[in-house]
Design a protein around this motif. Sequence first.
Motif, PDB file in Angstrom:
ATOM      1  N   VAL A   1      14.282   4.393  -0.860  1.00  0.00           N
ATOM      2  CA  VAL A   1      12.935   3.420  -0.457  1.00  0.00           C
ATOM      3  C   VAL A   1      12.644   2.765  -1.847  1.00  0.00           C
ATOM      4  O   VAL A   1      12.141   3.381  -2.754  1.00  0.00           O
ATOM      5  N   ARG A   2      12.674   1.761  -1.521  1.00  0.00           N
ATOM      6  CA  ARG A   2      12.393   0.724  -2.884  1.00  0.00           C
ATOM      7  C   ARG A   2      11.004  -0.115  -2.526  1.00  0.00           C
ATOM      8  O   ARG A   2      11.128  -1.056  -1.771  1.00  0.00           O
ATOM      9  N   ASN A   3      10.108   0.238  -3.266  1.00  0.00           N
ATOM     10  CA  ASN A   3       8.636  -0.415  -3.080  1.00  0.00           C
ATOM     11  C   ASN A   3       7.670  -0.443  -4.249  1.00  0.00           C
ATOM     12  O   ASN A   3       6.556  -0.252  -4.116  1.00  0.00           O
ATOM     13  N   SER A   4       8.356  -0.407  -5.298  1.00  0.00           N
ATOM     14  CA  SER A   4       7.616  -0.195  -6.465  1.00  0.00           C
ATOM     15  C   SER A   4       6.410  -1.365  -6.743  1.00  0.00           C
ATOM     16  O   SER A   4       6.713  -2.427  -6.753  1.00  0.00           O
ATOM     17  N   GLU A   5       5.473  -0.952  -6.892  1.00  0.00           N
ATOM     18  CA  GLU A   5       4.065  -1.919  -7.006  1.00  0.00           C
ATOM     19  C   GLU A   5       3.933  -2.377  -8.533  1.00  0.00           C
ATOM     20  O   GLU A   5       3.811  -3.295  -8.778  1.00  0.00           O
ATOM     21  N   LYS A   6       5.044  -1.768  -9.453  1.00  0.00           N
ATOM     22  CA  LYS A   6       5.021  -2.201 -10.565  1.00  0.00           C
ATOM     23  C   LYS A   6       5.740  -3.215 -10.727  1.00  0.00           C
ATOM     24  O   LYS A   6       5.977  -3.938 -11.885  1.00  0.00           O
TER      25      LYS A   6
ATOM     26  N   GLN B   1      12.319  -9.593   0.112  1.00  0.00           N
ATOM     27  CA  GLN B   1      11.294 -10.145   0.670  1.00  0.00           C
ATOM     28  C   GLN B   1      10.022  -9.607  -0.007  1.00  0.00           C
ATOM     29  O   GLN B   1      10.011  -8.375  -0.319  1.00  0.00           O
ATOM     30  N   PRO B   2       8.941 -10.340   0.030  1.00  0.00           N
ATOM     31  CA  PRO B   2       7.554  -9.761  -0.385  1.00  0.00           C
ATOM     32  C   PRO B   2       7.133  -8.568   0.372  1.00  0.00           C
ATOM     33  O   PRO B   2       7.355  -8.650   1.575  1.00  0.00           O
ATOM     34  N   ARG B   3       6.917  -7.498  -0.297  1.00  0.00           N
ATOM     35  CA  ARG B   3       6.379  -6.419   0.491  1.00  0.00           C
ATOM     36  C   ARG B   3       5.159  -6.591   1.120  1.00  0.00           C
ATOM     37  O   ARG B   3       4.651  -5.825   2.120  1.00  0.00           O
ATOM     38  N   MET B   4       4.357  -7.543   0.601  1.00  0.00           N
ATOM     39  CA  MET B   4       3.051  -7.766   1.251  1.00  0.00           C
ATOM     40  C   MET B   4       2.765  -9.128   1.783  1.00  0.00           C
ATOM     41  O   MET B   4       3.174 -10.173   1.194  1.00  0.00           O
ATOM     42  N   ASN B   5       2.525  -9.183   3.203  1.00  0.00           N
ATOM     43  CA  ASN B   5       2.256 -10.216   4.044  1.00  0.00           C
ATOM     44  C   ASN B   5       0.747 -10.299   4.148  1.00  0.00           C
ATOM     45  O   ASN B   5       0.056  -9.443   4.215  1.00  0.00           O
TER      46      ASN B   5
ATOM     47  N   ASP C   1       1.547 -15.359  10.934  1.00  0.00           N
ATOM     48  CA  ASP C   1       1.841 -14.787   9.581  1.00  0.00           C
ATOM     49  C   ASP C   1       1.831 -16.190   8.429  1.00  0.00           C
ATOM     50  O   ASP C   1       2.647 -16.807   8.641  1.00  0.00           O
ATOM     51  N   PHE C   2       0.849 -15.673   7.527  1.00  0.00           N
ATOM     52  CA  PHE C   2       1.109 -16.830   6.618  1.00  0.00           C
ATOM     53  C   PHE C   2       1.896 -16.490   5.327  1.00  0.00           C
ATOM     54  O   PHE C   2       2.102 -17.309   4.356  1.00  0.00           O
ATOM     55  N   GLY C   3       2.877 -15.677   5.681  1.00  0.00           N
ATOM     56  CA  GLY C   3       3.964 -15.444   4.677  1.00  0.00           C
ATOM     57  C   GLY C   3       3.454 -14.442   3.529  1.00  0.00           C
ATOM     58  O   GLY C   3       2.507 -13.879   3.341  1.00  0.00           O
ATOM     59  N   GLY C   4       4.392 -14.114   2.697  1.00  0.00           N
ATOM     60  CA  GLY C   4       4.370 -13.134   1.685  1.00  0.00           C
ATOM     61  C   GLY C   4       3.459 -13.432   0.537  1.00  0.00           C
ATOM     62  O   GLY C   4       3.235 -14.585  -0.014  1.00  0.00           O
ATOM     63  N   ILE C   5       2.932 -12.525  -0.180  1.00  0.00           N
ATOM     64  CA  ILE C   5       2.422 -12.572  -1.532  1.00  0.00           C
ATOM     65  C   ILE C   5       2.926 -11.190  -2.238  1.00  0.00           C
ATOM     66  O   ILE C   5       3.531 -10.186  -1.669  1.00  0.00           O
ATOM     67  N   PHE C   6       3.226 -11.346  -3.511  1.00  0.00           N
ATOM     68  CA  PHE C   6       3.752 -10.328  -4.374  1.00  0.00           C
ATOM     69  C   PHE C   6       2.797  -9.441  -5.026  1.00  0.00           C
ATOM     70  O   PHE C   6       2.981  -8.201  -5.228  1.00  0.00           O
TER      71      PHE C   6
ATOM     72  N   ASP D   1      -9.223  -7.804   3.728  1.00  0.00           N
ATOM     73  CA  ASP D   1      -8.864  -6.751   4.139  1.00  0.00           C
ATOM     74  C   ASP D   1      -7.441  -6.621   4.941  1.00  0.00           C
ATOM     75  O   ASP D   1      -7.056  -5.768   5.488  1.00  0.00           O
ATOM     76  N   ASN D   2      -7.100  -7.764   5.068  1.00  0.00           N
ATOM     77  CA  ASN D   2      -5.735  -8.213   5.959  1.00  0.00           C
ATOM     78  C   ASN D   2      -4.567  -8.508   5.238  1.00  0.00           C
ATOM     79  O   ASN D   2      -3.670  -9.066   5.610  1.00  0.00           O
ATOM     80  N   VAL D   3      -4.300  -7.763   3.841  1.00  0.00           N
ATOM     81  CA  VAL D   3      -3.166  -7.779   3.246  1.00  0.00           C
ATOM     82  C   VAL D   3      -2.340  -6.671   3.932  1.00  0.00           C
ATOM     83  O   VAL D   3      -2.694  -5.546   3.867  1.00  0.00           O
ATOM     84  N   THR D   4      -0.990  -6.955   4.434  1.00  0.00           N
ATOM     85  CA  THR D   4      -0.051  -6.158   4.918  1.00  0.00           C
ATOM     86  C   THR D   4       0.901  -5.778   4.138  1.00  0.00           C
ATOM     87  O   THR D   4       1.773  -6.413   3.617  1.00  0.00           O
ATOM     88  N   ALA D   5       0.719  -4.258   3.692  1.00  0.00           N
ATOM     89  CA  ALA D   5       1.884  -3.692   2.816  1.00  0.00           C
ATOM     90  C   ALA D   5       2.793  -2.917   3.467  1.00  0.00           C
ATOM     91  O   ALA D   5       2.594  -1.975   4.082  1.00  0.00           O
ATOM     92  N   TYR D   6       4.110  -3.525   3.592  1.00  0.00           N
ATOM     93  CA  TYR D   6       5.300  -2.890   4.147  1.00  0.00           C
ATOM     94  C   TYR D   6       5.907  -1.764   3.293  1.00  0.00           C
ATOM     95  O   TYR D   6       5.706  -1.876   2.178  1.00  0.00           O
ATOM     96  N   ILE D   7       6.829  -1.062   4.114  1.00  0.00           N
ATOM     97  CA  ILE D   7       7.473  -0.046   3.566  1.00  0.00           C
ATOM     98  C   ILE D   7       8.253  -0.341   2.239  1.00  0.00           C
ATOM     99  O   ILE D   7       8.370   0.308   1.412  1.00  0.00           O
ATOM    100  N   GLY D   8       8.893  -1.651   2.477  1.00  0.00           N
ATOM    101  CA  GLY D   8       9.948  -2.074   1.301  1.00  0.00           C
ATOM    102  C   GLY D   8      11.255  -1.998   1.868  1.00  0.00           C
ATOM    103  O   GLY D   8      11.520  -2.310   3.095  1.00  0.00           O
TER     104      GLY D   8
END
Length: 334
Positions: free
Chosen positions: A130-135, A142-146, A286-291, A310-317
């Motif tokens: 699972v690859r989802n490093s916030e660092k 794809q951006p993890r956050m939408n 969906d406004f699209g991704g942010i990093f 409060d509506n930033v959606t962080a996906y699993i990656g």
Amino acid sequence: MPMVDVHDEAAMTRYTEFVRNSPYAQACQDPAWSQVKNNWQPFYFFLEEDGAILAAMSVLTITAAKGKKLAYANRGPVCDPRDVQLVKRMFDEAESYLQKTEDIFLLRCDPEVLNDPQLQAAYEKAGFIVRNSEKEPHATIQPRMNMRLDTAGQTEEELLAGFHSKTRYNIRLAARKGVEVSWSQSEEAVKAFYDTHEIMSTRQGITHRPLEYFQRVMAAFGDNARIYLATYEGEVLSGALCLSYGTCTWYMYGGSTNSHRNLMPNYLMQWEMIKWGLERGTRWYDFGGIFEIDETDGLYKFKRGFVGEDNVTAYIGELDRVYDDAAYQEYLNK
């Protein structure tokens, strides 16, 4: 072998109907997506029980490292991504063919499912990396956050009331000052949008896709795709490519010129696309991704004005199954 023969019209129709009617439908899992990514080779896999399809996965492959191929199920598979064992079974089916015939070093998917420690642990226990490093926010395809707006059960007035006051002001300012927004599916509209996209990319110092890419999107998705243009006194100020598919209306790409930016054309254009989503009956806009969440990032602040803080959606990656460690590391290091 539950793999669709792309030359079997009846089988492709059955597969496509399942993908499009599933509650987990994703535009990038539709067979039409292979027309957009036309330099990748498509494969289509499914699981069935008692003659009914349970899950599906559209996979695209391309040579990516040490002469071997990456197999990528963009936003797949089409099933409940919280059902880890079903996803694993879907991977097993695809792997049994692709590993033998395509010499893949990696099979990857990146489902739109909220991340949580228990879900991640379950996937890791099932053999996924699972690859989802916030660092490393730019380390995934794809951006993890939408940023997504939930429009379910809301009227236009209720949605407007939920926007930031400055966002509402800018929508009304654009309309009051004479900005007009229209949509089209014509070749001329695609080219006009592309001009705004190219100008915006140059201004921000980022790369952009060629005109032909957007032409392929429009051709592949037909009535599910629209070009929106915001104009002032006949001059195009901003443009967007919007895709409505399944439960989501997606602001896919946008652009703006350097003229009359004080008229806030992007705000009115977004509002018109949101209203299209309401007409289509999709739940999400969906406004699209942010990093990353960055208060100094103008794009983040723009989107936040519509969806709230409060509506930033962080996906699993990304969920990876690796078959050649050396090729995998070379690919990650690019």
